[in-house]
Design an enzyme around this catalytic site. Sequence first.
Site, PDB file in Angstrom:
ATOM      1  N   GLY A   1      32.162  -4.610   3.571  1.00 44.68           N
ATOM      2  CA  GLY A   1      30.886  -4.194   4.163  1.00 44.68           C
ATOM      3  C   GLY A   1      30.722  -2.698   4.033  1.00 44.68           C
ATOM      4  O   GLY A   1      31.281  -1.952   4.837  1.00 44.68           O
TER       5      GLY A   1
ATOM      6  N   ILE B   1      28.211 -12.095   1.356  1.00 43.35           N
ATOM      7  CA  ILE B   1      29.115 -12.119   2.515  1.00 43.35           C
ATOM      8  C   ILE B   1      28.746 -11.008   3.498  1.00 43.35           C
ATOM      9  O   ILE B   1      29.156 -11.026   4.648  1.00 43.35           O
ATOM     10  CB  ILE B   1      30.605 -11.989   2.109  1.00 43.35           C
ATOM     11  CG1 ILE B   1      30.909 -10.618   1.515  1.00 43.35           C
ATOM     12  CG2 ILE B   1      31.015 -13.096   1.164  1.00 43.35           C
ATOM     13  CD1 ILE B   1      32.404 -10.302   1.470  1.00 43.35           C
ATOM     14  N   ASP B   2      27.969 -10.012   3.025  1.00 44.70           N
ATOM     15  CA  ASP B   2      27.612  -8.879   3.894  1.00 44.70           C
ATOM     16  C   ASP B   2      26.520  -9.234   4.901  1.00 44.70           C
ATOM     17  O   ASP B   2      26.308  -8.498   5.866  1.00 44.70           O
ATOM     18  CB  ASP B   2      27.127  -7.690   3.050  1.00 44.70           C
ATOM     19  CG  ASP B   2      28.227  -7.131   2.175  1.00 44.70           C
ATOM     20  OD1 ASP B   2      29.406  -7.420   2.445  1.00 44.70           O
ATOM     21  OD2 ASP B   2      27.910  -6.411   1.214  1.00 44.70           O
TER      22      ASP B   2
HETATM   23  O1  F6P Z   1      28.282  -7.115  -1.988  1.00 41.51           O
HETATM   24  C1  F6P Z   1      29.305  -7.909  -1.512  1.00 41.51           C
HETATM   25  C2  F6P Z   1      30.618  -7.184  -1.573  1.00 41.51           C
HETATM   26  O2  F6P Z   1      31.613  -8.138  -1.340  1.00 41.51           O
HETATM   27  C3  F6P Z   1      30.772  -6.013  -0.615  1.00 41.51           C
HETATM   28  O3  F6P Z   1      31.062  -6.356   0.695  1.00 41.51           O
HETATM   29  C4  F6P Z   1      31.877  -5.245  -1.273  1.00 41.51           C
HETATM   30  O4  F6P Z   1      31.878  -3.916  -0.874  1.00 41.51           O
HETATM   31  C5  F6P Z   1      31.553  -5.390  -2.722  1.00 41.51           C
HETATM   32  O5  F6P Z   1      30.856  -6.609  -2.844  1.00 41.51           O
HETATM   33  C6  F6P Z   1      32.747  -5.398  -3.641  1.00 41.51           C
HETATM   34  O6  F6P Z   1      32.298  -5.510  -4.937  1.00 41.51           O
HETATM   35  P1  F6P Z   1      33.204  -5.801  -6.206  1.00 41.51           P
HETATM   36  O7  F6P Z   1      33.482  -7.263  -6.273  1.00 41.51           O
HETATM   37  O8  F6P Z   1      32.364  -5.359  -7.349  1.00 41.51           O
HETATM   38  O9  F6P Z   1      34.471  -5.025  -6.047  1.00 41.51           O
END
Ligand code: F6P
Length: 386
Positions: free
Chosen positions: A181, A137-138
């Site tokens: 992000g 999604i980033d």
């Molecule tokens: O890498 C995608 C992402 O959705 C980032 O935007 C976000 O900071 C991170 O993953 C969150 O990760 P998790 O699901 O491990 O909390």
Amino acid sequence: MRSKTKTIGILTAGGDCPGLNACIRGVAKAAIHYGIQVIGVQDGFRGLVENRTITLDSAAISGLLTQGGTLLGTGRDKPHKIVMGGKSMDMTEVAVANMRRHNMDCLVCLGGNGTQKNALRLRETGNIPVLTLPKTIDNDVAQTDVSFGFDSAMAIATEAIDRLHTTATSHHRIIVCEIMGHDAGWLALGAGIAGGADVILIPEIPYDLEVVARHLTERRRNGKRFSIIAVAEGVRSKHSISQMQLEVNHNKKKKKDKERDKEELKSPVPQDPNDEELHLVQEPVASRIARKLQQLTGTEARVTSLGHVQRGGQPTAHDRLLSTRLGTKAGTLLAEGIYDVMVAIQGGEAVPVPLSSVAGIKKLVPRDHTWLETARLVETCLGDEL
Ligand code: F6P
């Protein structure tokens, strides 16, 4: 065409997102079309190390296109540094042995930046063919114009900003909306422009809250009594950046002149309205920004953090199409025996790019990107002084 590949393993790693199932389906359908056997590996690289697999035949992939999440499960484990029995271990050899046990000719990895790096490492240290697809999604995977999952997340965040608009208007409030992000601001920027946010703060542009406060005050003076601020979770203030720089310089000096350094430590840290307490407490960044803006503008502020809502639910039509195009292209490349590439979108076409040109590189928003100009031309403040 007689396929050069007989059997593939496929896994999803890193954070999930809408479009993963559509992409698994695309890869599997094309692979089956070419006579390739498809083995699904569960829960990312951990499933490979633990030898947890399922057969992905036509029946198993039926009905996947529109479903959110990933039927394979995902995880953030790295084969070379994975916690097993409470200890961090290098399980590369076990992962490779399990691939061989299933006669996999290639491991197809769907993931973001971390996954691209892990796949390349497996290729280099385990000597096994890999093929990757850009999921996040980033939208920060290098060499591809776009990654799947981004459009769906942007649609969710845009809808959230739309909803925040009506309530912010009714209450004449500032609403700060935190969007995912950490390093790249594509999602906050895209959704911010699409939702008409009045301020968009992204990690690539260090913000100055005094500039933001002036923008909000000006809006109020012009009769606009509400404001929406889209904030990427990884934003940094201008002051914290110069603070970090100060610390780096300070450490360099320390090595050269211990005495002078002692004196410097005695002098107080320069204060800035952006940062008083801002980086001392473990409070979400949007909440810290809202608190400071309320102080600086005298307008009531509220916070909404969208969190994992942005990664949930069905993929948009755009992501279904993108995932299917990327996935089926992967199937064709596998049939041709082309490995060690990521399937990217470049200039509208799905093309293979060397994995080594992707792994370890983050695609950030360039300072001259057209979206930034677009935002400024519709009077969106980006938190910097022009
Ligand atoms: O890498 C995608 C992402 O959705 C980032 O935007 C976000 O900071 C991170 O993953 C969150 O990760 P998790 O699901 O491990 O909390």
